[in-house]
Design a protein around this motif. Sequence first.
Motif, short mmCIF file in Angstrom:
data_model
loop_
_atom_site.label_atom_id
_atom_site.label_comp_id
_atom_site.label_asym_id
_atom_site.label_seq_id
_atom_site.Cartn_x
_atom_site.Cartn_y
_atom_site.Cartn_z
N SER A 191 -6.11 23.40 37.87
CA SER A 191 -5.28 24.60 37.81
C SER A 191 -3.93 24.25 37.21
O SER A 191 -3.25 23.32 37.70
N ASP A 192 -3.55 24.96 36.14
CA ASP A 192 -2.23 24.79 35.51
C ASP A 192 -1.94 23.34 35.17
O ASP A 192 -0.82 22.84 35.34
N GLY A 193 -2.95 22.62 34.71
CA GLY A 193 -2.74 21.25 34.28
C GLY A 193 -2.85 20.23 35.40
O GLY A 193 -2.77 19.02 35.14
N TYR A 194 -3.03 20.68 36.63
CA TYR A 194 -3.14 19.76 37.77
C TYR A 194 -4.61 19.62 38.17
O TYR A 194 -5.37 20.59 38.18
N ILE A 195 -5.00 18.39 38.53
CA ILE A 195 -6.36 18.11 38.95
C ILE A 195 -6.35 17.89 40.45
O ILE A 195 -5.57 17.08 40.98
N PHE A 196 -7.20 18.62 41.17
CA PHE A 196 -7.26 18.55 42.62
C PHE A 196 -8.55 17.87 43.05
O PHE A 196 -9.63 18.18 42.55
N LEU A 197 -8.41 16.94 44.00
CA LEU A 197 -9.55 16.19 44.50
C LEU A 197 -10.13 16.87 45.73
O LEU A 197 -9.43 17.54 46.49
N THR A 198 -11.43 16.67 45.94
CA THR A 198 -12.07 17.11 47.17
C THR A 198 -11.68 16.15 48.29
O THR A 198 -11.04 15.11 48.07
N ALA A 199 -12.09 16.47 49.51
CA ALA A 199 -11.85 15.56 50.64
C ALA A 199 -12.50 14.21 50.37
O ALA A 199 -11.92 13.15 50.68
N ALA A 200 -13.68 14.24 49.77
CA ALA A 200 -14.37 13.00 49.45
C ALA A 200 -13.59 12.21 48.40
O ALA A 200 -13.47 10.97 48.47
N GLY A 201 -13.03 12.93 47.43
CA GLY A 201 -12.23 12.26 46.41
C GLY A 201 -10.97 11.63 46.97
O GLY A 201 -10.59 10.52 46.60
N ARG A 202 -10.32 12.35 47.89
CA ARG A 202 -9.10 11.81 48.50
C ARG A 202 -9.41 10.61 49.39
O ARG A 202 -8.56 9.73 49.58
N ALA A 203 -10.62 10.57 49.93
CA ALA A 203 -11.00 9.46 50.81
C ALA A 203 -11.38 8.19 50.05
O ALA A 203 -11.40 7.11 50.63
N GLU A 204 -11.67 8.33 48.78
CA GLU A 204 -12.09 7.18 47.98
C GLU A 204 -10.90 6.37 47.51
O GLU A 204 -10.63 6.22 46.32
N THR A 205 -10.16 5.81 48.46
CA THR A 205 -8.94 5.07 48.09
C THR A 205 -9.26 3.82 47.28
O THR A 205 -8.50 3.45 46.39
N ALA A 206 -10.37 3.19 47.57
CA ALA A 206 -10.71 1.97 46.84
C ALA A 206 -11.04 2.26 45.38
O ALA A 206 -10.81 1.44 44.50
N LYS A 207 -11.59 3.46 45.15
CA LYS A 207 -11.98 3.83 43.79
C LYS A 207 -10.87 4.58 43.05
O LYS A 207 -11.05 5.00 41.91
N ARG A 208 -9.71 4.76 43.70
CA ARG A 208 -8.67 5.60 43.12
C ARG A 208 -8.19 5.13 41.74
O ARG A 208 -7.98 5.97 40.86
N PRO A 209 -8.02 3.81 41.52
CA PRO A 209 -7.62 3.40 40.15
C PRO A 209 -8.59 3.88 39.09
O PRO A 209 -8.17 4.36 38.03
N LYS A 210 -9.90 3.73 39.35
CA LYS A 210 -10.91 4.20 38.39
C LYS A 210 -10.87 5.72 38.29
O LYS A 210 -11.05 6.30 37.20
N LEU A 211 -10.61 6.39 39.39
CA LEU A 211 -10.55 7.85 39.42
C LEU A 211 -9.39 8.34 38.56
O LEU A 211 -9.50 9.33 37.82
N ASP A 212 -8.26 7.65 38.66
CA ASP A 212 -7.11 8.03 37.84
C ASP A 212 -7.38 7.84 36.36
O ASP A 212 -6.88 8.60 35.53
N GLU A 213 -8.17 6.85 36.01
CA GLU A 213 -8.50 6.61 34.60
C GLU A 213 -9.37 7.72 34.03
O GLU A 213 -9.27 8.06 32.86
#
Length: 290
Positions: free
Chosen positions: A267-289
Amino acid sequence: VQMSVSITKTLREKSPKANIVSVSLKDRAALLPAGKHPSHAMWFDPKADSFVTSTAVEPTFPKWAAPIGDHDAVMNARAKPWTPLDQNWLTTHAGNDDAPGEGNIDGLGTTFPHIAKSPYAFRATPFSDPMILDLALASVKAERDPSEPLLLLISLSSSDVIGHTFGPSSWESWDHLRRLDAELARFLVELEKLTGPASVLLSGDHGNVVMPEARVGCKEADRPMPDDPYDRPCGGGGRIIPDVLRTELSAESERVLGTPDLFAGVSDGYIFLTAAGRAETAKRPKLDEI
């Protein structure tokens, strides 16, 4: 908005009986400028298909406002087809009807004539403008005390919806602005018949950008912006559709991370994660890429 709220607060403090009336197509554009203690604040509610108020402002919709802005009045306004005031003028100044990129809200269509089949389509027509102005005039007729100050806060927002839907170069936008010019002239004449000379401040929220699909093609040698840092093409552009982008992001996260349901939406250029996405802290660097 902050300036308007300061004005209404100061006016109410200095003149407790001042008449402060705010009317808009949009709820936020009626309530925010009105401040905490308006006499009336009214706006169009698509769910009610009517102009409404809030019990935070007053117990019920004013009786004098009902014939102008209640559900029956809106239905009568919606029943009228929107046709051009002067088609030859539009052809001369605004090119062709049904230009690339024009939207179709709830069957309103992309070419004249338009008939609003829903309250959301009604918002993309010029017919709310005279209703808003007439509600303001009706408040003056019903309640003005010449010995007390009068402040009318009027927001005419259909230009926003029409511009976003059809584009600023469309027949619809040009026809609407010509209608709005005439409506403002009518309103000011009628207002000053009631009040005498009035002080008027006009402001604008924003304009509308040209539809991306409508950019005119050109030769690369004749680029309108030869030093364009964005290296935009000469031809028509496209759109980033939020739902499509979310689907593409989900597919990419499944390919890279093995998990598809990490993105809730865009929405408006912002990407929102699901609860599962927010919980994936270990995968966050790859998620940001991604």
